[in-house]
Design an enzyme around this catalytic site. Structure first.
Site, PDB file in Angstrom:
ATOM      1  N   HIS A 168       0.400  -3.392   4.159  1.00 56.13           N
ATOM      2  CA  HIS A 168       0.577  -4.566   3.313  1.00 56.13           C
ATOM      3  C   HIS A 168       0.372  -4.150   1.867  1.00 56.13           C
ATOM      4  O   HIS A 168      -0.475  -3.305   1.584  1.00 56.13           O
ATOM      5  CB  HIS A 168      -0.433  -5.664   3.690  1.00 56.13           C
ATOM      6  CG  HIS A 168      -0.016  -7.009   3.215  1.00 56.13           C
ATOM      7  ND1 HIS A 168      -0.289  -7.440   1.945  1.00 56.13           N
ATOM      8  CD2 HIS A 168       0.699  -7.985   3.818  1.00 56.13           C
ATOM      9  CE1 HIS A 168       0.220  -8.646   1.794  1.00 56.13           C
ATOM     10  NE2 HIS A 168       0.842  -8.990   2.917  1.00 56.13           N
TER      11      HIS A 168
ATOM     12  N   ASP B  32       2.126 -10.123  11.228  1.00 54.09           N
ATOM     13  CA  ASP B  32       3.379 -10.069  11.970  1.00 54.09           C
ATOM     14  C   ASP B  32       3.289  -9.255  13.248  1.00 54.09           C
ATOM     15  O   ASP B  32       4.106  -9.397  14.148  1.00 54.09           O
ATOM     16  CB  ASP B  32       4.491  -9.488  11.093  1.00 54.09           C
ATOM     17  CG  ASP B  32       4.816 -10.435   9.974  1.00 54.09           C
ATOM     18  OD1 ASP B  32       4.828 -11.643  10.230  1.00 54.09           O
ATOM     19  OD2 ASP B  32       5.044  -9.976   8.849  1.00 54.09           O
TER      20      ASP B  32
HETATM   21  N1  CMC Z   1       4.516   2.638   8.671  1.00 58.58           N
HETATM   22  C1  CMC Z   1       4.405   3.898   8.248  1.00 58.58           C
HETATM   23  N2  CMC Z   1       4.066   4.256   7.001  1.00 58.58           N
HETATM   24  C2  CMC Z   1       3.818   3.274   6.145  1.00 58.58           C
HETATM   25  C3  CMC Z   1       3.912   1.910   6.513  1.00 58.58           C
HETATM   26  C4  CMC Z   1       4.275   1.612   7.839  1.00 58.58           C
HETATM   27  N3  CMC Z   1       4.379   0.341   8.245  1.00 58.58           N
HETATM   28  N4  CMC Z   1       3.622   1.135   5.444  1.00 58.58           N
HETATM   29  C5  CMC Z   1       3.355   1.991   4.432  1.00 58.58           C
HETATM   30  N5  CMC Z   1       3.468   3.281   4.859  1.00 58.58           N
HETATM   31  C6  CMC Z   1       3.207   4.495   4.082  1.00 58.58           C
HETATM   32  C7  CMC Z   1       4.299   4.789   3.083  1.00 58.58           C
HETATM   33  O1  CMC Z   1       5.288   5.608   3.643  1.00 58.58           O
HETATM   34  C8  CMC Z   1       3.517   5.471   1.995  1.00 58.58           C
HETATM   35  O2  CMC Z   1       3.246   6.799   2.405  1.00 58.58           O
HETATM   36  P1  CMC Z   1       3.203   7.991   1.326  1.00 58.58           P
HETATM   37  O3  CMC Z   1       2.067   7.663   0.413  1.00 58.58           O
HETATM   38  O4  CMC Z   1       2.988   9.227   2.142  1.00 58.58           O
HETATM   39  O5  CMC Z   1       4.528   7.972   0.627  1.00 58.58           O
HETATM   40  C9  CMC Z   1       2.176   4.748   1.980  1.00 58.58           C
HETATM   41  O6  CMC Z   1       2.025   4.244   3.320  1.00 58.58           O
HETATM   42  C10 CMC Z   1       2.109   3.598   0.997  1.00 58.58           C
HETATM   43  O7  CMC Z   1       3.214   2.745   1.274  1.00 58.58           O
HETATM   44  P2  CMC Z   1       3.966   1.864   0.209  1.00 58.58           P
HETATM   45  O8  CMC Z   1       5.392   1.718   0.639  1.00 58.58           O
HETATM   46  O9  CMC Z   1       3.688   2.351  -1.177  1.00 58.58           O
HETATM   47  O10 CMC Z   1       3.219   0.503   0.373  1.00 58.58           O
HETATM   48  P3  CMC Z   1       3.709  -0.837  -0.215  1.00 58.58           P
HETATM   49  O11 CMC Z   1       2.495  -1.543  -0.619  1.00 58.58           O
HETATM   50  O12 CMC Z   1       4.766  -0.687  -1.246  1.00 58.58           O
HETATM   51  O13 CMC Z   1       4.445  -1.501   1.066  1.00 58.58           O
HETATM   52  C11 CMC Z   1       4.899  -2.837   2.940  1.00 58.58           C
HETATM   53  C12 CMC Z   1       3.918  -2.532   1.802  1.00 58.58           C
HETATM   54  C13 CMC Z   1       4.448  -4.109   3.654  1.00 58.58           C
HETATM   55  C14 CMC Z   1       6.308  -3.071   2.385  1.00 58.58           C
HETATM   56  C15 CMC Z   1       4.902  -1.643   3.923  1.00 58.58           C
HETATM   57  O14 CMC Z   1       3.583  -1.392   4.385  1.00 58.58           O
HETATM   58  C16 CMC Z   1       5.844  -1.870   5.097  1.00 58.58           C
HETATM   59  O15 CMC Z   1       7.054  -1.671   4.944  1.00 58.58           O
HETATM   60  N6  CMC Z   1       5.300  -2.263   6.284  1.00 58.58           N
HETATM   61  C17 CMC Z   1       6.117  -2.550   7.432  1.00 58.58           C
HETATM   62  C18 CMC Z   1       6.777  -3.900   7.276  1.00 58.58           C
HETATM   63  C19 CMC Z   1       5.808  -5.034   7.476  1.00 58.58           C
HETATM   64  O16 CMC Z   1       5.080  -5.084   8.453  1.00 58.58           O
HETATM   65  N7  CMC Z   1       5.850  -5.987   6.533  1.00 58.58           N
HETATM   66  C20 CMC Z   1       5.096  -7.230   6.659  1.00 58.58           C
HETATM   67  C21 CMC Z   1       4.143  -7.460   5.560  1.00 58.58           C
HETATM   68  S1  CMC Z   1       3.048  -8.799   5.992  1.00 58.58           S
HETATM   69  C22 CMC Z   1       4.021 -10.197   5.914  1.00 58.58           C
HETATM   70  C23 CMC Z   1       4.117 -10.761   4.559  1.00 58.58           C
HETATM   71  O17 CMC Z   1       3.068 -11.078   3.957  1.00 58.58           O
HETATM   72  O18 CMC Z   1       5.269 -10.926   4.106  1.00 58.58           O
END
Ligand code: CMC
Length: 436
Positions: free
Chosen positions: A313, A371
């Site tokens: 998240h 989720d």
């Molecule tokens: N699986 C694997 N790796 C992950 C995941 C995941 N679900 N989420 C983040 N990472 C990794 C990402 O690859 C990155 O790694 P590195 O530092 O080696 O490059 C690190 O963790 C940080 O990730 P980020 O993309 O910078 O994190 P963010 O804050 O931009 O993204 C997110 C948050 C929700 C978009 C992401 O965690 C994600 O895509 N999760 C899966 C989709 C999901 O479950 N979304 C629902 C969110 S809750 C509902 C809502 O409130 O809308």
């Protein structure tokens, strides 16, 4: 906003004069540096794609402490609201700032129930869609179309219009989502039954048919109501910011909420519950629990785009408090339905255990989000996967409209207009066609 005694000083290594920037304190959470005069004083913009460090507004509605894993609606912890209030109490709280007393609760329930039907013409509009259209495509269209049906509540600058639009949206969303579902199934629409609870009425519109009424199951109705409460608002997330930005142009509330529905559809936001369940079904099809190790390996591989959906998240760097409550509901619902040994649930629990212990997820503070469990609960209730995000939209509508109304009432509100760092071509002349 309370000004702070502290000022931030911005200095430049090229000898340009430094400037002082005011700081403001919130009631809780980080202070903000006011950069509104930055461009006027320095000719420079700030650069923050994805708003990682930018507060786009001041708000009194929802507060998240991502490190603690805390979520407050108007100051009340989500755990107390989920166990002591129902969704309509939560709607009242989000819209008007306080929980309703007994009389206000009664009046509000009555008011919402008086707006549950949609204009009869809406069903002909719905008929224009293919039967196999994704419910979110249908819902984006239906919500946008409300502005063509309810002309007396489209003036965003009129507080009475805004309030009627808010009530109409909260009351009609369950009807629209259920209509989208019935249309896809080829079944007749079921009209609302106003003596039922908000969640009970929605489930009846989903599952009753003209030949068989729906007998509400208290555990399932409570689970649905909890899903609504947990998804009701989440401060300045992508869809809420979309609603605010869209509404900042002065467009009508129905159009602004339709923009929120469209944004929510994406798999990184509201579409994650659908994506999480599809992911579980995929793993199940490809070997189940035995194959979790292989799947986790793919997730961790930098060269693959596979993510563990339902994990991570932007704000929570701790267990999502909504996930804890949804996990509890998950056990309750599966228990009530005798599905404790459901293979998908077992798979989800095994995946959660491995991910919570794996260094990759621990180091990145990736915990299950709401989720991860809400999909399992909804599937057990009998809701098709493709409808999950539409149900999220139904619940989030109150948050969107509360945030939109707060923005319109804020004296500091302006049309949203981000700036950019331009890195494209400098001025050049169009060459004649034969020289391109
Ligand atoms: N699986 C694997 N790796 C992950 C995941 C995941 N679900 N989420 C983040 N990472 C990794 C990402 O690859 C990155 O790694 P590195 O530092 O080696 O490059 C690190 O963790 C940080 O990730 P980020 O993309 O910078 O994190 P963010 O804050 O931009 O993204 C997110 C948050 C929700 C978009 C992401 O965690 C994600 O895509 N999760 C899966 C989709 C999901 O479950 N979304 C629902 C969110 S809750 C509902 C809502 O409130 O809308």
């Amino acid at each position: 906003m309370t000004p702070s005694d502290v000022k931030a000083t911005l200095s430049f290594s090229d000898g340009s004069p430094s400037i002082d920037l005011p700081l403001y304190k919130g009631s809780i959470g980080p202070d903000v540096i006011d950069i509104r005069k930055l461009y006027g004083q320095t000719g420079k913009f700030t650069y923050d794609p994805g708003f990682l460090s930018t507060a786009s507004c001041q708000s009194t509605i929802t507060y998240i402490d991502g490190d603690k894993g805390e979520l407050l609606y108007r100051g009340y912890p989500i755990e107390q609201l989920a166990t002591q209030c129902d969704f309509l109490d939560t709607c009242y709280l989000l819209l008007y700032g306080e929980l309703p007393n007994e009389q206000k609760q009664k009046d509000f329930h009555k008011l919402v129930s008086e707006h549950t039907m949609v204009h009869e013409q809406m069903q002909f509009f719905l008929r224009g869609f293919r039967r196999d259209a994704h419910p979110m495509a249908v819902l984006t269209g239906l919500v946008g179309a409300l502005s063509a049906f309810y002309h007396d509540s489209t003036d965003i600058n009129n507080p009475t219009h805004r309030n009627i639009a808010a009530i109409r949206l909260i009351a009609k969303m369950p009807t629209l989502v259920a209509m989208a579902y019935k249309y896809g199934e080829g079944q007749p629409y079921v009209y609302p039954r106003n003596k039922l609870s908000y969640a009970g009425n929605f489930m009846r519109m989903m599952f009753a048919t003209p030949c068989e009424d729906y007998e509400p199951n208290e555990v399932l109705v409570r689970a649905m109501d909890r899903i609504f409460i947990l998804h009701a608002d989440h401060e300045q997330n992508a869809s809420t910011s979309t609603v605010r930005l869209c509404g900042s142009s002065g467009t009508n509330p129905f159009a602004a909420i339709a923009a929120g529905v469209a944004c929510l559809w994406g798999p990184a936001h509201g579409g994650a519950n659908e994506a999480a369940l599809n992911m579980l079904e995929d793993i199940q099809r490809n070997g189940g629990i035995e194959k979790i190790g292989e799947f986790i390996k793919q997730v961790k591989d930098k060269n693959s785009s596979v993510k563990l959906m339902g994990f991570g998240h932007r704000v929570y760097k701790n267990y999502d408090p909504r996930a804890k409550l949804m996990r509890e509901t998950c056990y309750e619902v599966l228990g009530a339905l005798g599905l404790e040994n459901d293979p998908l649930f077992k798979l989800a629990m095994a995946l959660e255990k491995i991910a919570l212990e794996d260094e990759y997820f621990v180091a990145r503070k990736l915990y299950p989000n709401v989720d991860f469990y809400s999909g399992i609960v909804q599937r057990a209730i009998g809701i098709p996967v493709s409808l999950f995000t539409a149900i999220f939209a139904l619940a989030r509508t109150v948050g969107w409209i509360a945030q939109l109304n707060e923005m319109i009432g804020d004296p500091e509100y302006k049309i949203g207009r981000p700036r950019q760092l331009f890195v494209g071509s400098e001025r050049r002349d169009v060459p004649p066609l034969h020289q391109r």
